[in-house]
Write an enzyme that holds these catalytic residues in place. Structure first.
Site, mmCIF file in Angstrom:
data_model
loop_
_atom_site.group_PDB
_atom_site.id
_atom_site.type_symbol
_atom_site.label_atom_id
_atom_site.label_comp_id
_atom_site.label_asym_id
_atom_site.label_seq_id
_atom_site.Cartn_x
_atom_site.Cartn_y
_atom_site.Cartn_z
ATOM 1 N N HIS A 1 3.020 -4.171 14.027
ATOM 2 C CA HIS A 1 3.662 -2.873 13.949
ATOM 3 C C HIS A 1 3.023 -1.878 14.337
ATOM 4 C CE1 HIS A 1 5.671 -5.106 10.263
ATOM 5 N NE2 HIS A 1 6.211 -5.392 11.387
ATOM 6 N N SER B 1 4.241 -8.801 1.004
ATOM 7 C CA SER B 1 5.606 -8.881 0.173
ATOM 8 C C SER B 1 6.586 -9.959 1.044
ATOM 9 C CB SER B 1 6.365 -7.602 -0.179
ATOM 10 O OG SER B 1 6.611 -7.169 1.017
ATOM 11 N N GLY C 1 -1.584 -10.558 1.209
ATOM 12 C CA GLY C 1 -1.151 -9.421 0.957
ATOM 13 C C GLY C 1 0.081 -8.880 1.492
ATOM 14 N N CYS D 1 5.413 18.821 24.341
ATOM 15 C CA CYS D 1 5.171 18.943 25.636
ATOM 16 C C CYS D 1 5.452 20.188 26.227
ATOM 17 C CB CYS D 1 5.862 17.630 26.380
ATOM 18 S SG CYS D 1 5.665 17.942 28.212
HETATM 19 P P1 OAD Z 1 4.178 -4.362 0.907
HETATM 20 O O1 OAD Z 1 3.760 -3.103 0.544
HETATM 21 O O2 OAD Z 1 5.676 -4.523 1.186
HETATM 22 O O3 OAD Z 1 3.491 -5.552 0.257
HETATM 23 C C1 OAD Z 1 2.333 -5.599 -0.163
HETATM 24 C C2 OAD Z 1 1.709 -6.555 -1.046
HETATM 25 O O4 OAD Z 1 0.554 -6.803 -1.057
HETATM 26 C C3 OAD Z 1 2.604 -7.065 -2.270
HETATM 27 O O5 OAD Z 1 3.119 -8.363 -2.087
HETATM 28 C C4 OAD Z 1 1.430 -7.005 -3.134
HETATM 29 O O6 OAD Z 1 1.766 -7.809 -4.223
HETATM 30 C C5 OAD Z 1 0.185 -7.274 -2.285
HETATM 31 N N1 OAD Z 1 -0.917 -6.641 -2.738
HETATM 32 C C6 OAD Z 1 -1.221 -5.742 -3.393
HETATM 33 N N2 OAD Z 1 -2.574 -5.589 -3.637
HETATM 34 C C7 OAD Z 1 -3.007 -6.324 -3.132
HETATM 35 C C8 OAD Z 1 -4.771 -7.000 -3.088
HETATM 36 N N3 OAD Z 1 -5.618 -6.167 -3.434
HETATM 37 N N4 OAD Z 1 -4.814 -8.092 -2.268
HETATM 38 C C9 OAD Z 1 -3.907 -8.880 -1.974
HETATM 39 N N5 OAD Z 1 -2.483 -8.538 -1.886
HETATM 40 C C10 OAD Z 1 -2.208 -7.328 -2.651
HETATM 41 O O7 OAD Z 1 3.385 -4.478 2.579
HETATM 42 P P2 OAD Z 1 3.933 -5.568 3.690
HETATM 43 O O8 OAD Z 1 4.387 -6.817 3.285
HETATM 44 O O9 OAD Z 1 2.662 -5.387 4.563
HETATM 45 O O10 OAD Z 1 6.019 -1.904 8.334
HETATM 46 O O11 OAD Z 1 5.065 -4.713 4.422
HETATM 47 C C11 OAD Z 1 5.555 -5.170 5.589
HETATM 48 C C12 OAD Z 1 5.792 -3.947 6.430
HETATM 49 O O12 OAD Z 1 6.739 -3.272 5.864
HETATM 50 C C13 OAD Z 1 4.818 -3.064 6.925
HETATM 51 O O13 OAD Z 1 3.953 -3.487 8.029
HETATM 52 C C14 OAD Z 1 5.531 -1.759 7.196
HETATM 53 C C15 OAD Z 1 6.825 -1.851 6.115
HETATM 54 O O14 OAD Z 1 7.863 -1.615 6.564
HETATM 55 C C16 OAD Z 1 6.252 -0.910 9.189
HETATM 56 O O15 OAD Z 1 5.745 0.161 9.144
HETATM 57 C C17 OAD Z 1 7.142 -1.353 10.275
#
Ligand code: OAD
Length: 251
Positions: free
Chosen positions: A121, A194, A192, A152
């Site tokens: 990303h 979702s 970590g 710019c």
């Molecule tokens: P999310 O914010 O959707 O999910 C975060 C996940 O981390 C959840 O499942 C939580 O349960 C888990 N979590 C929280 N604390 C944690 C910890 N200490 N250790 C392990 N897990 C933990 O984030 P992403 O799945 O990364 O994209 O979201 C995917 C993408 O959605 C991001 O990269 C972003 C967003 O759109 C872009 O910006 C393109």
């Protein structure tokens, strides 16, 4: 846990044996809010999906720029946590075994010791032009006139962060390298995330269909738990050191 340690030990015997896919939860214990955590302070009334989109940026470029500027500052202040460091140490000990794929736009995996992390990303610290620059030679974002956002002086183009916004394509080379890693690995740890955002979320299923064991590390349920052979309910900074520094894996 014991079973996963045994799988890890076996994976260390194969080039590309271990693939790790991380999401925002990986950096939560470094103090960076996850994507789906409710926004706080000034941003509480916004939906992150709106701020992280071309439409949202065009609607109010100053708001978009300020949001990313604050996030850049949070990342600068943050340090890799025990999970990032455990991955870095594993990578040094077992050259060629780990492919690390992240959805995170921070640089904590790199600072934790995995310089060749595949970034699906983008990179929050990169500046790009909002419109494709048609000037020759192309205008340089480093020379942009400071502002919120910088612009710019030659053509008025606005700077935007080099991250992948909702609705945009992922960098093709990164996506291909991530798919190769998923198809090649013996074990995939999914840490970590979702599992709500595709195509990244599909990597776990790809790994499974190609014969890998899939292990999720997450304190809460995710949308791709059904793809996993094992789910470890714990945080990245707790679980990764236990797995990656276990006897037989740490040597
Ligand atoms: P999310 O914010 O959707 O999910 C975060 C996940 O981390 C959840 O499942 C939580 O349960 C888990 N979590 C929280 N604390 C944690 C910890 N200490 N250790 C392990 N897990 C933990 O984030 P992403 O799945 O990364 O994209 O979201 C995917 C993408 O959605 C991001 O990269 C972003 C967003 O759109 C872009 O910006 C393109």
């Amino acid at each position: 846990m014991h079973e996963v340690v045994a799988l890890l030990r076996a994976a260390t015997q194969h080039p590309g044996g271990l693939a790790v896919l991380t999401g925002a939860g990986m950096s939560a214990e470094s103090g960076i809010a996850t994507f789906r955590d409710a926004l706080t302070g000034l941003w509480a009334r916004f939906d992150p999906a709106q701020l992280a989109s071309e439409e949202g940026y065009r609607e109010d470029p100053q708001r978009g720029w300020d949001w990313y500027a604050e996030r850049r500052e949070n990342v600068r202040r943050a340090a890799p946590n025990a999970g990032h460091l455990a991955l870095g140490a594993f990578h040094r000990r077992h050259p060629g075994v780990l492919t690390l794929v992240t959805q995170n736009v921070d640089d904590l995996h790199q600072r934790g010791g995995v310089a060749d992390t595949i970034r699906l990303h983008g990179d929050i610290f990169v500046d790009r032009w909002l419109e494709r620059c048609r000037e020759r030679p192309a205008c340089d974002t480093a020379a942009a006139t400071p502002g919120r956002p910088p612009s710019c002086a030659r053509c008025g183009n606005l700077v935007r962060p080099g991250v992948v916004w909702f609705g945009e394509n992922l960098p093709a080379a990164s996506l291909e390298a991530a798919g190769d890693a998923a198809r090649r690995c013996r074990l995939m740890l999914v840490v970590g995330t979702s599992g709500a955002v595709w195509p990244a979320a599909g990597l776990a299923g790809q790994a499974r269909r190609h014969g890998a064991t899939v292990v999720i590390v997450n304190p809460h349920p995710s949308e791709i738990d059904a793809e996993a052979h094992h789910v470890l309910r714990g945080t990245a900074a707790e679980v990764l050191p236990v797995l990656l520094d276990a006897p037989g894996v740490s040597s």
